[in-house]
Design a protein around this motif. Structure first.
Motif, PDB file in Angstrom:
ATOM      1  N   LEU A  80       4.249   4.054   2.802  1.00 53.25           N
ATOM      2  CA  LEU A  80       5.266   3.734   1.811  1.00 53.25           C
ATOM      3  C   LEU A  80       5.060   2.321   1.281  1.00 53.25           C
ATOM      4  O   LEU A  80       5.090   2.076   0.070  1.00 53.25           O
ATOM      5  N   LEU A  81       4.835   1.378   2.182  1.00 48.39           N
ATOM      6  CA  LEU A  81       4.632  -0.006   1.767  1.00 48.39           C
ATOM      7  C   LEU A  81       3.358  -0.152   0.937  1.00 48.39           C
ATOM      8  O   LEU A  81       3.321  -0.895  -0.043  1.00 48.39           O
ATOM      9  N   ALA A  82       2.333   0.603   1.350  1.00 47.65           N
ATOM     10  CA  ALA A  82       1.064   0.535   0.608  1.00 47.65           C
ATOM     11  C   ALA A  82       1.246   1.032  -0.811  1.00 47.65           C
ATOM     12  O   ALA A  82       0.736   0.455  -1.770  1.00 47.65           O
ATOM     13  N   ASN A  83       1.985   2.112  -0.980  1.00 46.32           N
ATOM     14  CA  ASN A  83       2.173   2.683  -2.299  1.00 46.32           C
ATOM     15  C   ASN A  83       3.122   1.863  -3.160  1.00 46.32           C
ATOM     16  O   ASN A  83       3.246   2.101  -4.359  1.00 46.32           O
ATOM     17  N   CYS A  84       3.832   0.926  -2.549  1.00 39.20           N
ATOM     18  CA  CYS A  84       4.712   0.047  -3.317  1.00 39.20           C
ATOM     19  C   CYS A  84       3.949  -1.129  -3.924  1.00 39.20           C
ATOM     20  O   CYS A  84       4.460  -1.833  -4.775  1.00 39.20           O
ATOM     21  N   THR A  85       2.701  -1.349  -3.460  1.00 39.61           N
ATOM     22  CA  THR A  85       1.913  -2.438  -4.004  1.00 39.61           C
ATOM     23  C   THR A  85       1.171  -1.946  -5.245  1.00 39.61           C
ATOM     24  O   THR A  85       1.034  -0.749  -5.473  1.00 39.61           O
ATOM     25  N   SER A  86       0.679  -2.869  -6.024  1.00 40.21           N
ATOM     26  CA  SER A  86       0.092  -2.511  -7.315  1.00 40.21           C
ATOM     27  C   SER A  86      -1.419  -2.344  -7.253  1.00 40.21           C
ATOM     28  O   SER A  86      -2.045  -2.037  -8.264  1.00 40.21           O
ATOM     29  N   GLY A  87      -2.010  -2.549  -6.087  1.00 40.07           N
ATOM     30  CA  GLY A  87      -3.452  -2.462  -5.989  1.00 40.07           C
ATOM     31  C   GLY A  87      -4.114  -3.721  -6.497  1.00 40.07           C
ATOM     32  O   GLY A  87      -3.489  -4.774  -6.631  1.00 40.07           O
ATOM     33  N   ILE A  88      -5.397  -3.636  -6.818  1.00 41.29           N
ATOM     34  CA  ILE A  88      -6.170  -4.779  -7.271  1.00 41.29           C
ATOM     35  C   ILE A  88      -6.070  -4.897  -8.789  1.00 41.29           C
ATOM     36  O   ILE A  88      -6.305  -3.931  -9.518  1.00 41.29           O
ATOM     37  N   ASP A  89      -5.728  -6.070  -9.261  1.00 44.69           N
ATOM     38  CA  ASP A  89      -5.641  -6.307 -10.703  1.00 44.69           C
ATOM     39  C   ASP A  89      -7.032  -6.296 -11.323  1.00 44.69           C
ATOM     40  O   ASP A  89      -7.979  -6.854 -10.762  1.00 44.69           O
ATOM     41  N   ILE A  90      -7.131  -5.669 -12.492  1.00 45.77           N
ATOM     42  CA  ILE A  90      -8.419  -5.664 -13.196  1.00 45.77           C
ATOM     43  C   ILE A  90      -8.175  -5.580 -14.692  1.00 45.77           C
ATOM     44  O   ILE A  90      -7.367  -4.773 -15.159  1.00 45.77           O
ATOM     45  N   ASP A  91      -8.848  -6.439 -15.429  1.00 40.07           N
ATOM     46  CA  ASP A  91      -8.850  -6.394 -16.887  1.00 40.07           C
ATOM     47  C   ASP A  91     -10.243  -5.950 -17.300  1.00 40.07           C
ATOM     48  O   ASP A  91     -11.217  -6.707 -17.163  1.00 40.07           O
ATOM     49  N   ILE A  92     -10.357  -4.725 -17.788  1.00 39.68           N
ATOM     50  CA  ILE A  92     -11.670  -4.143 -18.063  1.00 39.68           C
ATOM     51  C   ILE A  92     -12.382  -4.829 -19.218  1.00 39.68           C
ATOM     52  O   ILE A  92     -13.575  -4.564 -19.455  1.00 39.68           O
TER      53      ILE A  92
END
Length: 452
Positions: free
Chosen positions: A14-26
């Motif tokens: 649950l906590l993992a899915n609440c994070t946004s992951g790694i930011d990336i600007d393609i």
């Protein structure tokens, strides 16, 4: 206690899915490299070579030797294009790749004889070819190119005309499961390496002939086929026992990738339009089958049903690399391929929100956040699809490639034959008889125990 463990696991997810992951600007190369840095950091969590008692160049179980070949190809590209001043990373990649070269420097190390197949050697060949085309630091004794040439020569020497009119077997050693199977990925690796060696060296005399031989055999045996609806397909393989007539109609992304990029290299080198047409056919088939409607990459044959094994979960790493190479080698295809890689890179990056570091990557990139699946396959697949946005066109001898060449490398090695000749001595037969008697006694005793 089990209930508490389940609650903790659920909370972690649950906590993992609440994070946004790694930011990336393609659209920003620095952002892409920053995202790749975080993913490759996670890749080293599975590495055994820096641990006490660990083997240099190997990753933790359940990953096999060939998975290390997959991993190092992507890690090398990351070093070259995102972190070229990192001497510690350079040393770790160099040591890992060179340490696994084997006694004859053809990537058939004797300690892998229970697991290595033609496809495994071929995947390592693809990794070492990355070193060649990127002018990565060369070993003193044998250049990276000489080792790829040794891989190519030993693979090509195992071409088996006694069964199915040609083709490579899946396995090199007769004692390994799958020895009687001829598959597309093994033959695809030979085709792929032939194409890249032809372009790099500028000498197509041998290499193009071998590539054409492999393609023709794949077509003749029905592993490459066009369906009635025009859909181009690359099937998995077939058993030699029925002369390769019963084709296993499974499709895997990395197999499409190695043939796609191989065709692209051949078109780039020869200028023959037939290779461009074949490249486009495989590109179109790949984009149709291995991506969702949102252009997000998936291993379609198994992933939607949660049936991918550890190997299959890693296939997208090579697939991504090959798509990236194809759009560079044939720039006309960039507009077609790149939107799929961009959408997949963004999706992969946002999936990297799991684990205690909040950056462990998942298998299903189409879901929001981390899906709870983790391992080396997830890390290297995410790394490769992200890196496909920043890699540059591979070098050749004519454009600055500096590797020493040896077209005959590996031809004096016993590794150039299928390992299907086993000499059985009288002592071996006697020992086998005793062992058989013991096994039969155990089986008989077990049967009596079960009856009573």
């Amino acid at each position: 206690m089990e209930f508490v463990f389940k609650i903790i696991t659920a909370l972690v997810l649950l906590l993992a899915n609440c994070t946004s992951g790694i930011d990336i600007d393609i659209n920003d190369e620095d952002s892409i490299c920053n995202a790749a840095m975080k993913v490759q950091n996670g890749t080293w969590n599975y590495y055994e070579g820096t641990k006490y008692g660990g083997t240099v160049g190997m990753f933790a179980s359940p990953n096999y030797w060939w998975n290390a070949g997959e991993a190092f190809g992507g890690l090398l590209d990351y070093y070259i294009f995102c972190d070229p001043e990192n001497e510690q990373l350079e040393s770790r990649i160099f040591d890992g790749m060179y340490h696994q070269a084997g006694e004859n420097y053809n990537y058939i190390p004797s300690n892998q004889s229970m697991t290595e197949g033609n496809d495994d050697q071929g995947v390592w060949g693809m990794a070492i070819m990355e070193a060649v085309e990127r002018n990565f630091t060369n070993p003193d004794l044998h250049s990276w190119l000489e080792m790829v040439q040794a891989i190519f020569n030993t693979m090509n020497a195992r071409w088996d005309t006694a069964h199915c009119n040609g083709g490579l077997r899946w396995q090199i050693f007769t004692w390994n499961s799958g020895y009687n199977y001829k598959n597309s990925i093994s033959n695809g690796c030979l085709f792929h390496l032939a194409a890249r060696l032809a372009r790099y060296t500028g000498n197509g005399t041998v290499y193009v002939d071998v590539a054409e031989k492999v393609w023709q055999w794949m077509d003749d045996v029905g592993f490459l086929t066009e369906e009635d609806n025009g859909d181009f397909r690359v099937y998995d393989g077939a058993e030699v026992d029925d002369n390769c007539t019963a084709v296993t109609k499974l499709r895997w992304s990395y197999t499409y990738g190695v043939f796609m990029a191989g065709c692209a290299y051949l078109y780039n080198f020869t200028g023959d339009e037939v290779w461009k047409t074949r490249t486009e056919e495989i590109v179109d088939a790949s984009l149709s089958y291995f991506f969702t409607s949102d252009k997000i990459m998936q291993e379609t044959t198994c992933q939607p049903h949660n049936l991918c094994n550890n190997d299959q979960r890693s296939f997208r790493s090579l697939f991504s690399r090959c798509l990236g190479l194809t759009k560079l080698i044939i720039p006309e295809f960039k507009e077609k391929i790149e939107p799929y890689l961009e959408a997949s890179a963004q999706a992969a990056a946002q999936s990297c929100s799991g684990g205690t570091d909040g950056m462990t990557c998942g298998e299903d990139w189409s879901t929001s956040g981390w899906d709870g699946v983790y391992g080396l396959p997830e890390q290297i697949s995410a790394l490769e699809v992200i890196m496909s946005l920043v890699v540059k066109e591979p070098l050749t001898v004519a454009t600055g490639g500096s590797n020493r060449s040896d077209f005959s490398a590996g031809t004096d090695s016993q590794d150039s034959v299928n390992k299907n000749e086993i000499t059985v001595t009288g002592k071996d037969k006697a020992g086998a008889g005793v062992l058989t008697a013991i096994v039969l006694a155990i089986l008989l005793g077990g049967s009596i125990w079960m009856i009573f």
